[in-house]
Design a protein around this motif. Structure first.
Motif, PDB file in Angstrom:
ATOM      1  N   TRP A  61       0.837  -1.199   0.000  1.00  0.00           N
ATOM      2  CA  TRP A  61       0.000   0.000   0.000  1.00  0.00           C
ATOM      3  C   TRP A  61       0.869   1.244   0.000  1.00  0.00           C
ATOM      4  CZ3 TRP A  61       0.684  -3.365   3.944  1.00  0.00           C
ATOM      5  CH2 TRP A  61       1.177  -2.886   5.155  1.00  0.00           C
ATOM      6  N   GLU A  65      -0.786   5.824  -6.505  1.00  0.00           N
ATOM      7  CA  GLU A  65      -1.543   4.763  -7.163  1.00  0.00           C
ATOM      8  C   GLU A  65      -0.635   3.638  -7.637  1.00  0.00           C
ATOM      9  OE1 GLU A  65      -4.831   5.591  -9.728  1.00  0.00           O
ATOM     10  OE2 GLU A  65      -4.794   7.711  -9.165  1.00  0.00           O
ATOM     11  N   THR A  98      -5.512   9.547   1.736  1.00  0.00           N
ATOM     12  CA  THR A  98      -5.927   8.585   0.711  1.00  0.00           C
ATOM     13  C   THR A  98      -4.800   7.579   0.483  1.00  0.00           C
ATOM     14  OG1 THR A  98      -7.311  10.228  -0.363  1.00  0.00           O
ATOM     15  CG2 THR A  98      -6.669   8.309  -1.687  1.00  0.00           C
ATOM     16  N   TYR A 100      -3.773   3.622  -1.464  1.00  0.00           N
ATOM     17  CA  TYR A 100      -4.066   2.637  -2.504  1.00  0.00           C
ATOM     18  C   TYR A 100      -3.421   1.331  -2.063  1.00  0.00           C
ATOM     19  CZ  TYR A 100      -5.054   6.902  -5.001  1.00  0.00           C
ATOM     20  OH  TYR A 100      -5.560   8.128  -5.355  1.00  0.00           O
ATOM     21  N   GLN A 116      -6.378  -2.688  -7.841  1.00  0.00           N
ATOM     22  CA  GLN A 116      -6.115  -1.729  -6.776  1.00  0.00           C
ATOM     23  C   GLN A 116      -7.417  -1.274  -6.123  1.00  0.00           C
ATOM     24  OE1 GLN A 116      -3.461   1.857  -7.383  1.00  0.00           O
ATOM     25  NE2 GLN A 116      -5.438   2.731  -7.891  1.00  0.00           N
ATOM     26  N   LYS A 118      -8.907   1.757  -3.344  1.00  0.00           N
ATOM     27  CA  LYS A 118      -8.594   3.057  -2.747  1.00  0.00           C
ATOM     28  C   LYS A 118      -9.392   3.183  -1.450  1.00  0.00           C
ATOM     29  CE  LYS A 118      -9.650   7.881  -3.804  1.00  0.00           C
ATOM     30  NZ  LYS A 118     -10.146   8.783  -4.865  1.00  0.00           N
TER      31      LYS A 118
END
Length: 184
Positions: A61, A65, A98, A100, A116, A118
């Motif tokens: 993670w 992205e 945030t 990913y 992926q 989010k």
């Protein structure tokens, strides 16, 4: 089939040949759950190990992205000889951020990633706001105290509220108290 000739005799022998396939593993990431200010739980599966034992599988993670094994925070759950479910709770995340996440697995044929997902961690908690009112009907062993819960903060509920008192200044919950319950 093979045909063999020995003298004047011929024999046909059926031949079966298995050629091993070379396949990478398969992983999925089903969900990110139980998201808090600093933690999140990843749930995925090592669906298929492919054509050889998996020597790395887990989650990676990042705030960028398409996180990868090399360029992100990761939890390597080690090797596996069988398909299985995967579960991991990431800690030390930053509030209101945030992220990913992807699941990964690797065997001799290579490393693969899941799709992926989010997610956003919760914002930093804001405590509730209270106001102490006046004391009325003061008697030798009792008094009526008024207080107000002005704002519950940025959470969905207050788990406990009430009054605290002491003969010292600035009483805390370690002193005498009443608990009026939780808000709904």
């Amino acid at each position: 089939s093979l045909t063999l000739t020995v003298g004047n005799e011929q024999a046909t022998v059926p031949v079966r040949m298995n050629v091993p396939s070379h396949a990478a593993p398969t992983v999925t990431l089903q969900q990110v759950k139980d998201i808090t200010y600093t933690t999140a739980t990843f749930q995925g599966s090592l669906v298929n190990i492919g054509s050889s034992e998996v020597f790395h599988h887990g989650f990676c993670w990042s705030t960028s992205e398409m996180p990868t094994y090399e360029a992100s925070t990761k939890r390597d759950l080690g090797d596996s000889k069988t398909a299985k479910d995967m579960l991991y709770t990431a800690t030390s995340l930053t509030p209101n951020t945030t992220y990913y996440v992807r699941a990964f697995a690797e065997n001799i044929e290579g490393r693969v990633y899941s799709e992926q997902l989010k997610f956003v961690t919760k914002g930093t908690p804001v405590p509730p706001t209270v106001e102490t009112g006046t004391a009325t009907e003061v008697k030798t062993t009792q008094a009526t105290i008024v207080g107000n819960l002005l704002h519950i903060g940025n959470t969905q509920t207050v788990t406990a509220y009430g009054h605290v008192w002491s003969t010292r200044s600035n009483p805390t919950i370690n002193d005498s108290k009443n608990n009026l319950g939780a808000t709904e």
